[in-house]
Design a protein around this motif. Structure first.
Motif, mmCIF file in Angstrom:
data_model
loop_
_atom_site.group_PDB
_atom_site.id
_atom_site.type_symbol
_atom_site.label_atom_id
_atom_site.label_comp_id
_atom_site.label_asym_id
_atom_site.label_seq_id
_atom_site.Cartn_x
_atom_site.Cartn_y
_atom_site.Cartn_z
ATOM 1 N N ARG A 1 -5.894 1.224 -7.597
ATOM 2 C CA ARG A 1 -5.930 2.738 -7.043
ATOM 3 C C ARG A 1 -7.221 3.276 -5.794
ATOM 4 O O ARG A 1 -8.142 2.906 -6.864
ATOM 5 N N TYR B 1 -1.942 0.893 -4.697
ATOM 6 C CA TYR B 1 -1.841 -0.677 -4.092
ATOM 7 C C TYR B 1 -1.070 -1.444 -5.114
ATOM 8 O O TYR B 1 -0.957 -0.975 -6.239
ATOM 9 N N SER C 1 0.592 -1.554 -0.630
ATOM 10 C CA SER C 1 -0.263 -0.627 0.174
ATOM 11 C C SER C 1 0.772 1.254 -0.161
ATOM 12 O O SER C 1 1.816 1.065 0.332
ATOM 13 N N CYS C 2 0.907 2.375 -0.688
ATOM 14 C CA CYS C 2 1.604 3.368 -0.294
ATOM 15 C C CYS C 2 0.265 4.111 -0.579
ATOM 16 O O CYS C 2 -0.700 5.188 -1.420
ATOM 17 N N ALA C 3 0.391 4.956 1.014
ATOM 18 C CA ALA C 3 -1.215 6.470 1.751
ATOM 19 C C ALA C 3 -0.214 7.543 0.931
ATOM 20 O O ALA C 3 1.127 7.638 1.823
ATOM 21 N N THR D 1 -4.594 6.300 -1.427
ATOM 22 C CA THR D 1 -4.196 5.030 -1.634
ATOM 23 C C THR D 1 -3.707 4.124 -2.801
ATOM 24 O O THR D 1 -5.149 4.039 -3.588
ATOM 25 N N LYS E 1 -9.856 6.739 -0.351
ATOM 26 C CA LYS E 1 -8.498 6.109 0.777
ATOM 27 C C LYS E 1 -7.507 7.294 0.434
ATOM 28 O O LYS E 1 -6.204 6.893 0.836
#
Length: 125
Positions: free
Chosen positions: A71, A79, A20-22, A77, A75
């Motif tokens: 994506r 993925y 995940s890239c938040a 985020t 959120k």
């Protein structure tokens, strides 16, 4: 924008992980995002990328069909679903972002302005 990559770990060959890239700080939906990886002694390489809308994606040949980038802008985020992992997928994985609302997916490290801190993925045999 600040990026936080997570989801790495140790997995056996053939297994799966989801990275995940938040993002925080700005409207992430106007950014295109890429995942890169760097193995020991090697240069950082592009793995997968996605446009701001999520419509356009790109992958390196070695992961196409095994990895999926997606994506959820609600959120903030992005993925990276990684299936059928191989030992050669072992690396530190980074996410990167560039503010642009075009459908062009960037594949070069030099083209991205913002980077996360990386998450380690280790695939054992």
């Amino acid at each position: 924008v600040q990026l936080q990559a997570s989801g790495g770990g140790l997995v056996q060959a053939g297994g799966s992980l989801r990275l995940s890239c938040a993002a925080s700080g700005r409207t992430f939906s106007s950014y295109r995002v890429g995942w890169f990886r760097q193995a020991p002694g090697k240069e950082r390489e592009f793995v997968a990328g996605i446009s701001w809308s999520g419509i356009s994606t790109a992958y390196i040949d070695s992961v196409r069909g095994r990895f999926t980038i997606s994506r959820d802008n609600a959120k903030n985020t992005v993925y990276l679903q990684m299936n059928s992992l191989k030992r050669e997928d072992t690396a530190v994985y980074y996410c990167a972002a560039d503010r642009s609302m075009t459908e062009v997916v960037l594949t070069s490290t030099r083209q991205y302005d913002y980077w996360g801190q990386g998450t380690q993925v280790t695939v054992s045999s």
